[in-house]
Design a protein around this motif. Structure first.
Motif, PDB file in Angstrom:
ATOM      1  N   LEU A  85     -10.184  25.660  66.432  1.00 48.69           N
ATOM      2  CA  LEU A  85     -10.332  24.464  65.603  1.00 48.69           C
ATOM      3  C   LEU A  85      -9.452  23.360  66.155  1.00 48.69           C
ATOM      4  CD1 LEU A  85     -10.135  27.175  63.578  1.00 48.69           C
ATOM      5  CD2 LEU A  85     -10.640  25.451  61.852  1.00 48.69           C
ATOM      6  N   ILE A  86      -9.946  22.125  66.073  1.00 46.49           N
ATOM      7  CA  ILE A  86      -9.147  20.943  66.386  1.00 46.49           C
ATOM      8  C   ILE A  86      -8.831  20.258  65.060  1.00 46.49           C
ATOM      9  CG2 ILE A  86      -9.026  18.756  67.623  1.00 46.49           C
ATOM     10  CD1 ILE A  86      -9.190  21.143  69.452  1.00 46.49           C
ATOM     11  N   ILE A  87      -7.563  20.048  64.805  1.00 44.88           N
ATOM     12  CA  ILE A  87      -7.123  19.414  63.557  1.00 44.88           C
ATOM     13  C   ILE A  87      -6.880  17.940  63.807  1.00 44.88           C
ATOM     14  CG2 ILE A  87      -5.451  19.482  61.685  1.00 44.88           C
ATOM     15  CD1 ILE A  87      -7.197  21.967  61.934  1.00 44.88           C
ATOM     16  N   ALA A  88      -7.483  17.086  62.985  1.00 38.42           N
ATOM     17  CA  ALA A  88      -7.399  15.633  63.155  1.00 38.42           C
ATOM     18  C   ALA A  88      -5.986  15.137  62.915  1.00 38.42           C
ATOM     19  CB  ALA A  88      -8.374  14.943  62.205  1.00 38.42           C
ATOM     20  N   PRO A  89      -5.631  13.990  63.513  1.00 37.42           N
ATOM     21  CA  PRO A  89      -4.253  13.506  63.409  1.00 37.42           C
ATOM     22  C   PRO A  89      -3.937  12.729  62.144  1.00 37.42           C
ATOM     23  CG  PRO A  89      -5.517  12.059  64.826  1.00 37.42           C
ATOM     24  CD  PRO A  89      -6.444  13.173  64.424  1.00 37.42           C
ATOM     25  N   ASP A  90      -4.956  12.419  61.313  1.00 40.64           N
ATOM     26  CA  ASP A  90      -4.693  11.520  60.189  1.00 40.64           C
ATOM     27  C   ASP A  90      -3.663  12.086  59.215  1.00 40.64           C
ATOM     28  OD1 ASP A  90      -6.349  13.528  59.408  1.00 40.64           O
ATOM     29  OD2 ASP A  90      -7.974  12.238  58.690  1.00 40.64           O
ATOM     30  N   ASP A  91      -3.963  13.247  58.623  1.00 40.14           N
ATOM     31  CA  ASP A  91      -2.988  13.841  57.715  1.00 40.14           C
ATOM     32  C   ASP A  91      -2.574  15.240  58.171  1.00 40.14           C
ATOM     33  OD1 ASP A  91      -5.284  15.208  57.278  1.00 40.14           O
ATOM     34  OD2 ASP A  91      -5.346  14.908  55.107  1.00 40.14           O
ATOM     35  N   GLY A  92      -3.034  15.646  59.357  1.00 39.42           N
ATOM     36  CA  GLY A  92      -2.616  16.921  59.917  1.00 39.42           C
ATOM     37  C   GLY A  92      -3.271  18.132  59.296  1.00 39.42           C
ATOM     38  N   THR A  93      -4.330  17.937  58.487  1.00 44.40           N
ATOM     39  CA  THR A  93      -4.969  19.097  57.863  1.00 44.40           C
ATOM     40  C   THR A  93      -6.481  19.107  58.032  1.00 44.40           C
ATOM     41  OG1 THR A  93      -5.223  17.988  55.713  1.00 44.40           O
ATOM     42  CG2 THR A  93      -3.153  19.170  56.115  1.00 44.40           C
ATOM     43  N   ARG A  94      -7.104  17.992  58.323  1.00 43.04           N
ATOM     44  CA  ARG A  94      -8.563  17.919  58.360  1.00 43.04           C
ATOM     45  C   ARG A  94      -9.110  18.501  59.653  1.00 43.04           C
ATOM     46  NH1 ARG A  94     -10.652  16.381  53.526  1.00 43.04           N
ATOM     47  NH2 ARG A  94      -9.180  15.066  52.395  1.00 43.04           N
ATOM     48  N   ILE A  95     -10.182  19.276  59.537  1.00 41.69           N
ATOM     49  CA  ILE A  95     -10.823  19.894  60.704  1.00 41.69           C
ATOM     50  C   ILE A  95     -11.700  18.859  61.387  1.00 41.69           C
ATOM     51  CG2 ILE A  95     -12.393  21.694  61.470  1.00 41.69           C
ATOM     52  CD1 ILE A  95     -11.519  23.328  59.028  1.00 41.69           C
ATOM     53  N   GLU A  96     -11.425  18.605  62.647  1.00 40.73           N
ATOM     54  CA  GLU A  96     -12.204  17.633  63.421  1.00 40.73           C
ATOM     55  C   GLU A  96     -13.305  18.317  64.222  1.00 40.73           C
ATOM     56  OE1 GLU A  96     -10.723  15.251  67.050  1.00 40.73           O
ATOM     57  OE2 GLU A  96     -10.336  13.955  65.318  1.00 40.73           O
ATOM     58  N   GLU A  97     -12.984  19.475  64.795  1.00 43.54           N
ATOM     59  CA  GLU A  97     -13.969  20.261  65.531  1.00 43.54           C
ATOM     60  C   GLU A  97     -13.716  21.734  65.271  1.00 43.54           C
ATOM     61  OE1 GLU A  97     -15.217  19.290  69.613  1.00 43.54           O
ATOM     62  OE2 GLU A  97     -13.679  17.718  69.550  1.00 43.54           O
ATOM     63  N   VAL A  98     -14.767  22.539  65.367  1.00 45.31           N
ATOM     64  CA  VAL A  98     -14.637  23.977  65.183  1.00 45.31           C
ATOM     65  C   VAL A  98     -15.766  24.657  65.957  1.00 45.31           C
ATOM     66  CG1 VAL A  98     -16.003  23.914  63.063  1.00 45.31           C
ATOM     67  CG2 VAL A  98     -14.486  25.859  63.488  1.00 45.31           C
ATOM     68  N   ASN A  99     -15.480  25.793  66.554  1.00 49.05           N
ATOM     69  CA  ASN A  99     -16.540  26.511  67.251  1.00 49.05           C
ATOM     70  C   ASN A  99     -17.231  27.502  66.314  1.00 49.05           C
ATOM     71  OD1 ASN A  99     -14.662  28.556  67.033  1.00 49.05           O
ATOM     72  ND2 ASN A  99     -14.570  29.010  69.219  1.00 49.05           N
ATOM     73  N   TYR A 100     -18.254  28.160  66.830  1.00 53.34           N
ATOM     74  CA  TYR A 100     -19.076  29.054  65.996  1.00 53.34           C
ATOM     75  C   TYR A 100     -18.248  30.218  65.448  1.00 53.34           C
ATOM     76  CZ  TYR A 100     -22.558  32.569  64.778  1.00 53.34           C
ATOM     77  OH  TYR A 100     -23.285  33.521  64.113  1.00 53.34           O
ATOM     78  N   VAL A 101     -17.392  30.798  66.294  1.00 55.90           N
ATOM     79  CA  VAL A 101     -16.584  31.948  65.844  1.00 55.90           C
ATOM     80  C   VAL A 101     -15.651  31.531  64.713  1.00 55.90           C
ATOM     81  CG1 VAL A 101     -14.883  33.675  66.557  1.00 55.90           C
ATOM     82  CG2 VAL A 101     -16.735  33.043  68.104  1.00 55.90           C
ATOM     83  N   GLY A 102     -15.035  30.344  64.834  1.00 52.28           N
ATOM     84  CA  GLY A 102     -14.153  29.866  63.785  1.00 52.28           C
ATOM     85  C   GLY A 102     -14.890  29.622  62.483  1.00 52.28           C
TER      86      GLY A 102
END
Length: 400
Positions: A85-102
């Protein structure tokens, strides 16, 4: 002229050079037909056409390398067996990207997780806060065990690692360890039940041996015949052998019940020596800063080795414990200045029930060490002292 060349080379890097050459040739032909001038003007036009081709080649190469890197890392991201998962920089909690396994691990779809707060799936906020703080402080954090909650509310045990990315983002990798943890829990429960059964069996055995010894003592008082007395004495010897073995196994009833752990060897030896009565014997250990990954019963290993030196070494006045780093791991030496061990018995002493008292000490020493891949052998010189060598594999020790 620069704008179409740059755009074409960026969007179509495989054909950018061809496009820039074609555009340069068109410019060159047009300029030579329209402008009239000397050699200096012709050189200027040719040089500018060459610059167009060079710009197209450079931009095409950079764009091609950029896309190649992007495809490579996109392939790693999408096809990794770990949830990523890639976590967005805005508040440090929002998921920006995720792969199928995640997405599968969290019980959702890729589209359904975008912009969702990762904290929604965290069952232990304190561990998560500690994890994020370590990433922001050190740039990475590895091997955090935590419990995640899927969309449907079911729990999944996961091993979480993360690292900081440019732009304030950070990447998370999630490995589902639910099956492994369930197997460990089941094995631990089975060991606990087996240990309980062994404890009950040993108590019954000790009670039966106690009753047998009482009847033997009564028979000794009743019969005066030497042959009967000799027979009764042999029965008593066998009964006490059973009693001694049952008492020894009591110290090892929890063997393998708890997972191995890193243990500072100097402290382990110091605690062992403080609990033993060793009149006239000096125990010196030179193992500072050495930690060993071993079963929690490691103290019983050194307790047996030191106590055996006291009981069987006869002339022992000192025991020295040192270590040496080898190419294939590390060797720990436990040496004394006693009578040593005969060559014929160097391997037999680790066998089950070897010795005049039917003890299991060195047999269980070898079993405890084997849990984490360690081995032990005796290499001393008879008449000069015993020398036990414990070999530790490369990943079983560390210097702190």
């Amino acid at each position: 002229m620069y704008i179409p060349i740059v755009l074409a080379a960026y969007w179509y890097p495989r054909h950018g050079v061809v496009f820039s050459i074609a555009l340069s040739l068109g410019y060159l032909a047009t300029a030579l037909l329209i402008f009239e001038g000397g050699a200096e003007q012709i050189v200027s036009v040719v040089a500018r056409a060459a610059v167009y081709v060079a710009i197209g080649a450079v931009v095409s190469l950079l764009s091609f390398r950029l896309r190649e890197q992007e495809e490579r890392y996109r392939g790693i991201f999408d096809n990794s067996e770990a949830g990523t998962l890639i976590i967005a920089p805005d508040d440090g909690t929002r998921i920006e990207e995720v792969n199928y396994v995640g997405a599968t691990l969290l019980g959702s779809t890729i589209r359904g997780l975008i912009r969702e707060p990762i904290t929604r799936f965290i069952d232990d906020p304190e561990t998560w806060d500690e994890f994020v703080a370590k990433i922001r402080r050190d740039g990475a954090a590895y091997g955090y065990e935590t419990t995640l909650r899927r969309i449907d509310g079911s729990a999944v045990r996961a091993l979480v690692s993360g690292g900081r990315l440019p732009g304030g983002r950070f990447v998370l990798t999630l490995i589902d360890i639910t099956a492994r943890k369930n197997a460990e829990d089941a094995l631990r429960e089975a060991n606990a039940r087996l240990n309980m059964l062994g404890r009950l069996t040993r108590n019954d055995l000790m009670a039966a041996v106690f009753g047998l010894l009482s009847r033997i003592a009564e028979g000794t008082r009743q019969f005066d015949d030497p042959a009967v007395r000799q027979y009764i004495n042999s029965l008593e010897e066998d009964a006490r052998l059973v009693q001694r073995r049952a008492e020894i196994t009591r110290d090892y009833q929890d063997l393998g019940l708890r997972p191995p752990e890193w243990q500072p060897l100097q402290r382990v030896i110091r605690e062992v020596v403080s609990c033993l009565l060793l009149p006239g014997i000096s125990v010196r250990s030179w193992v500072e800063r050495l930690e060993i990954f071993a079963d929690p019963k490691l103290d019983q290993v050194f307790s047996n080795l030191i106590e055996n030196a006291f009981r069987h070494g006869k002339t022992v006045s000192q025991i020295v414990i040192t270590y040496q780093i080898q190419e294939d791991g590390l060797s720990i030496y436990i040496e004394d200045d006693g009578v040593g061990i005969p060559e014929a018995d160097k391997e037999k002493i680790f066998a089950y029930g070897f010795g005049t008292d039917g003890g299991l000490g060195l047999f269980l020493v070898r079993e405890i060490l084997a849990i984490t891949g360690m081995t032990i052998q005796e290499t001393g010189t008879p008449g000069e002292g015993a020398r036990f060598v414990i070999h530790v594999p490369p990943d079983g020790y560390r210097i702190v």
